[in-house]
Design an enzyme around this catalytic site. Sequence first.
Site, short mmCIF file in Angstrom:
data_model
loop_
_atom_site.label_atom_id
_atom_site.label_comp_id
_atom_site.label_asym_id
_atom_site.label_seq_id
_atom_site.Cartn_x
_atom_site.Cartn_y
_atom_site.Cartn_z
N THR A 63 34.66 66.34 52.49
CA THR A 63 35.01 67.14 53.52
C THR A 63 36.21 67.90 53.11
OG1 THR A 63 34.23 65.46 55.36
CG2 THR A 63 35.74 67.53 55.94
N GLU A 122 36.64 78.27 52.58
CA GLU A 122 37.76 79.34 52.26
C GLU A 122 37.70 80.25 51.26
OE1 GLU A 122 41.83 78.65 53.85
OE2 GLU A 122 41.40 76.35 52.98
N HIS A 177 31.40 68.43 59.51
CA HIS A 177 30.58 68.07 58.36
C HIS A 177 29.36 66.99 58.82
CE1 HIS A 177 31.35 66.62 54.01
NE2 HIS A 177 30.12 66.98 54.10
#
Length: 122
Positions: free
Chosen positions: A31, A39, A65
């Site tokens: 994750t 990002e 996730h």
Amino acid sequence: MIGKTATATTTVKDTNTAKAVGSGNLDVFSTPMMIALMEEAACNVLANSLEPGQSSVGTQISIDHTAASPLNSNITATATITGIEGRKVTFDISAKDDKSEIGKGTHTRFIVDAERFMAKLK
């Protein structure tokens, strides 16, 4: 710029699994690394739009996730600008592997003067 999209890609290797980064003990895409890839995709959206000396900093991320990806899977994260308020830029973000979507959410970044931002840390 609303609607502008970019991607970032990686492959699941021993170095970005949950086991490797300490977010679990399985050899699946972690994750934290999925978030980092999301990002990166958001940074890629902004890359050609920033003035010299500007950067962006992440200030918020909210993701789910939803599926595991095994070693050697190819992962693509996509970020799409959904809002701009002054220096604040919001994104829809998602990630998929070779089979299906593995995560999605929202992300906020602020445009900053890189030198001034770093000077505040001293």
